[in-house]
Design an enzyme around this catalytic site. Structure first.
Site, PDB file in Angstrom:
ATOM      1  N   LYS A   1       0.837  -1.208   0.000  1.00  0.00           N
ATOM      2  CA  LYS A   1       0.000   0.000   0.000  1.00  0.00           C
ATOM      3  C   LYS A   1       0.870   1.256   0.000  1.00  0.00           C
ATOM      4  O   LYS A   1       0.633   2.194  -0.756  1.00  0.00           O
ATOM      5  CB  LYS A   1      -0.926   0.028   1.239  1.00  0.00           C
TER       6      LYS A   1
ATOM      7  N   ARG B   1      -9.646   1.026   9.050  1.00  0.00           N
ATOM      8  CA  ARG B   1      -9.122  -0.299   9.368  1.00  0.00           C
ATOM      9  C   ARG B   1     -10.074  -1.095  10.250  1.00  0.00           C
ATOM     10  O   ARG B   1      -9.769  -2.225  10.600  1.00  0.00           O
ATOM     11  CB  ARG B   1      -7.828  -0.096  10.152  1.00  0.00           C
TER      12      ARG B   1
ATOM     13  N   ARG C   1      12.010  -5.424   4.560  1.00  0.00           N
ATOM     14  CA  ARG C   1      11.709  -4.008   4.277  1.00  0.00           C
ATOM     15  C   ARG C   1      12.711  -3.068   4.958  1.00  0.00           C
ATOM     16  O   ARG C   1      13.149  -3.293   6.066  1.00  0.00           O
ATOM     17  CB  ARG C   1      10.305  -3.671   4.764  1.00  0.00           C
TER      18      ARG C   1
ATOM     19  N   ARG D   1      11.745  -0.868  10.475  1.00  0.00           N
ATOM     20  CA  ARG D   1      10.670  -0.330  11.304  1.00  0.00           C
ATOM     21  C   ARG D   1      10.558  -1.111  12.612  1.00  0.00           C
ATOM     22  O   ARG D   1      10.719  -2.323  12.615  1.00  0.00           O
ATOM     23  CB  ARG D   1       9.346  -0.432  10.525  1.00  0.00           C
TER      24      ARG D   1
ATOM     25  N   ARG E   1       0.201  -8.233  13.818  1.00  0.00           N
ATOM     26  CA  ARG E   1      -0.373  -7.280  12.854  1.00  0.00           C
ATOM     27  C   ARG E   1      -1.230  -8.016  11.819  1.00  0.00           C
ATOM     28  O   ARG E   1      -2.301  -7.558  11.448  1.00  0.00           O
ATOM     29  CB  ARG E   1       0.743  -6.490  12.161  1.00  0.00           C
TER      30      ARG E   1
HETATM   31  P1  AP5 Z   1       4.919  -1.557   1.774  1.00  0.00           P
HETATM   32  O1  AP5 Z   1       4.556  -0.722   0.589  1.00  0.00           O
HETATM   33  O2  AP5 Z   1       5.674  -0.913   2.884  1.00  0.00           O
HETATM   34  O3  AP5 Z   1       3.616  -2.313   2.336  1.00  0.00           O
HETATM   35  P2  AP5 Z   1       2.384  -1.774   3.169  1.00  0.00           P
HETATM   36  O4  AP5 Z   1       1.169  -2.477   2.649  1.00  0.00           O
HETATM   37  O5  AP5 Z   1       2.366  -0.274   3.168  1.00  0.00           O
HETATM   38  O6  AP5 Z   1       2.756  -2.357   4.594  1.00  0.00           O
HETATM   39  P3  AP5 Z   1       2.711  -1.701   6.041  1.00  0.00           P
HETATM   40  O7  AP5 Z   1       3.443  -2.657   6.939  1.00  0.00           O
HETATM   41  O8  AP5 Z   1       3.185  -0.282   6.031  1.00  0.00           O
HETATM   42  O9  AP5 Z   1       1.209  -1.727   6.342  1.00  0.00           O
HETATM   43  P4  AP5 Z   1       0.573  -1.733   7.697  1.00  0.00           P
HETATM   44  O10 AP5 Z   1      -0.832  -1.533   7.254  1.00  0.00           O
HETATM   45  O11 AP5 Z   1       0.802  -2.891   8.571  1.00  0.00           O
HETATM   46  O12 AP5 Z   1       1.313  -0.574   8.507  1.00  0.00           O
HETATM   47  P5  AP5 Z   1       0.931   0.918   8.853  1.00  0.00           P
HETATM   48  O13 AP5 Z   1       2.165   1.713   8.762  1.00  0.00           O
HETATM   49  O14 AP5 Z   1      -0.251   1.356   8.075  1.00  0.00           O
HETATM   50  O15 AP5 Z   1       5.729  -2.813   1.203  1.00  0.00           O
HETATM   51  C1  AP5 Z   1       6.272  -3.796   2.067  1.00  0.00           C
HETATM   52  C2  AP5 Z   1       7.596  -4.314   1.479  1.00  0.00           C
HETATM   53  O16 AP5 Z   1       7.342  -4.990   0.239  1.00  0.00           O
HETATM   54  C3  AP5 Z   1       8.615  -3.204   1.147  1.00  0.00           C
HETATM   55  O17 AP5 Z   1       9.883  -3.665   1.463  1.00  0.00           O
HETATM   56  C4  AP5 Z   1       8.464  -2.996  -0.379  1.00  0.00           C
HETATM   57  O18 AP5 Z   1       9.685  -2.591  -0.972  1.00  0.00           O
HETATM   58  C5  AP5 Z   1       8.049  -4.386  -0.850  1.00  0.00           C
HETATM   59  N1  AP5 Z   1       7.101  -4.348  -1.973  1.00  0.00           N
HETATM   60  C6  AP5 Z   1       6.021  -3.533  -2.100  1.00  0.00           C
HETATM   61  N2  AP5 Z   1       5.345  -3.818  -3.234  1.00  0.00           N
HETATM   62  C7  AP5 Z   1       6.010  -4.845  -3.818  1.00  0.00           C
HETATM   63  C8  AP5 Z   1       5.790  -5.613  -5.014  1.00  0.00           C
HETATM   64  N3  AP5 Z   1       4.750  -5.355  -5.815  1.00  0.00           N
HETATM   65  N4  AP5 Z   1       6.663  -6.598  -5.310  1.00  0.00           N
HETATM   66  C9  AP5 Z   1       7.706  -6.855  -4.494  1.00  0.00           C
HETATM   67  N5  AP5 Z   1       7.973  -6.173  -3.358  1.00  0.00           N
HETATM   68  C10 AP5 Z   1       7.128  -5.183  -3.016  1.00  0.00           C
HETATM   69  O19 AP5 Z   1       0.446   0.807  10.357  1.00  0.00           O
HETATM   70  C11 AP5 Z   1       1.376   0.579  11.408  1.00  0.00           C
HETATM   71  C12 AP5 Z   1       0.635   0.573  12.749  1.00  0.00           C
HETATM   72  O20 AP5 Z   1       0.000   1.847  12.970  1.00  0.00           O
HETATM   73  C13 AP5 Z   1      -0.506  -0.437  12.886  1.00  0.00           C
HETATM   74  O21 AP5 Z   1      -0.021  -1.701  13.271  1.00  0.00           O
HETATM   75  C14 AP5 Z   1      -1.366   0.226  13.982  1.00  0.00           C
HETATM   76  O22 AP5 Z   1      -0.812   0.022  15.247  1.00  0.00           O
HETATM   77  C15 AP5 Z   1      -1.250   1.701  13.628  1.00  0.00           C
HETATM   78  N6  AP5 Z   1      -2.320   2.160  12.742  1.00  0.00           N
HETATM   79  C16 AP5 Z   1      -2.166   2.680  11.472  1.00  0.00           C
HETATM   80  N7  AP5 Z   1      -3.343   3.011  10.948  1.00  0.00           N
HETATM   81  C17 AP5 Z   1      -4.281   2.705  11.876  1.00  0.00           C
HETATM   82  C18 AP5 Z   1      -5.696   2.807  11.911  1.00  0.00           C
HETATM   83  N8  AP5 Z   1      -6.409   3.294  10.879  1.00  0.00           N
HETATM   84  N9  AP5 Z   1      -6.344   2.370  13.024  1.00  0.00           N
HETATM   85  C19 AP5 Z   1      -5.675   1.886  14.079  1.00  0.00           C
HETATM   86  N10 AP5 Z   1      -4.328   1.755  14.105  1.00  0.00           N
HETATM   87  C20 AP5 Z   1      -3.631   2.165  13.021  1.00  0.00           C
END
Ligand code: AP5
Length: 227
Positions: free
Chosen positions: A16, A91, A130, A164, A175
């Protein structure tokens, strides 16, 4: 041009953030990634950051009331007048309902919810390798799948690449469990509204981006035909 209000939905590691960074450039829209916003709040030691930290460290979702206000404020900002890209919000069903209420108040509609689909095995592989840029966390790499040109340094701004805090194996497992339990129900919620669009997130990043563009192109043509 009608406004473009997009939501990126998908499990941790589905890509994402990788796509969000590209789409904000492609469409010149503000990009609101709740994970990035919360990590910045933790770093700055704000009230929101203090409330969020313990949940994020465990891989739990932060309480709905902490995050809903943060996003509602941004959606009514002038910079989001032509549209926005949301990543990581909503979410939970409560967040989705709060977003609907806010959009109704602003007399706006969600254009599409793009579900980036990957298997759990692929998500685990991606999160394990990552690296993110210390200067700008939306610059994302993977040691094998999308490596930086120079080890441990961001290609775009020379920032140090770091792991991270929540990419530890035990936190990743929680997660993914939180996603299955609390976020997956949103797939049906948006499918019922006819705005869910599925994209194969296992393709290389350029191809995923192309498919999202194709989807948005189709939606825009459909909108034009309705006008
Ligand atoms: P990446 O693009 O970083 O993936 P992502 O889907 O963004 O993964 P996240 O871990 O950031 O999502 P998340 O939803 O768990 O975390 P968030 O920060 O939102 O890609 C991942 C890896 O794959 C990278 O190394 C990339 O290079 C590689 N890659 C990408 N695309 C590829 C492809 N097509 N082919 C090959 N490789 C690829 O949330 C973190 C925390 O914040 C949560 O756990 C929670 O505690 C809190 N939080 C955030 N939002 C909320 C909410 N709305 N409500 C409550 N808590 C929340």
């Amino acid at each position: 041009m009608p406004e473009l209000n997009l939501i990126l939905l998908g499990p941790p590691g589905s890509g994402k953030g990788t796509q969000g960074e590209r789409l904000q450039e492609d469409f010149r829209l503000p990009y609101y990634a709740t994970g990035d916003i919360l990590r910045a709040a933790v770093k700055e030691g704000t009230e929101v950051g203090k409330k969020a930290k313990e949940y994020m460290d465990r891989g739990d979702l932060v309480p709905d009331e902490v995050i809903i206000g943060v996003i509602a404020e941004r959606l009514q900002d002038e910079e989001a007048a032509d549209g926005f890209i949301l990543d990581g919000f909503p979410r939970t069903l409560a967040q989705a309902e709060a977003l609907d209420a806010k959009m109704k108040e602003l007399r706006r509609e969600i254009t599409a919810v793009i579900l980036v689909e990957v298997s759990e095995g692929e998500a685990l592989r991606r999160l394990a390798g990552r690296r993110t840029c210390e200067k700008n966390p939306s610059h994302i790499y993977h040691l094998e799948l999308d490596p930086p040109k120079n080890d441990e340094v961001c290609d775009l701004d020379g920032g140090k690449l770091t792991v991270r805090d929540d990419d530890k194996p035990e936190v990743i497992t929680n997660r993914l469990a939180q996603y299955r339990e609390k976020t997956e129900p949103l797939i049906g919620y948006y499918e019922d509204r006819g705005i869910l669009q599925r994209v194969n997130g296992e393709l290389p990043p350029d191809e995923v981006e192309e498919r999202i563009h194709a989807l948005i192109g189709t939606l825009r043509r459909e909108e034009e035909m309705e006008i």
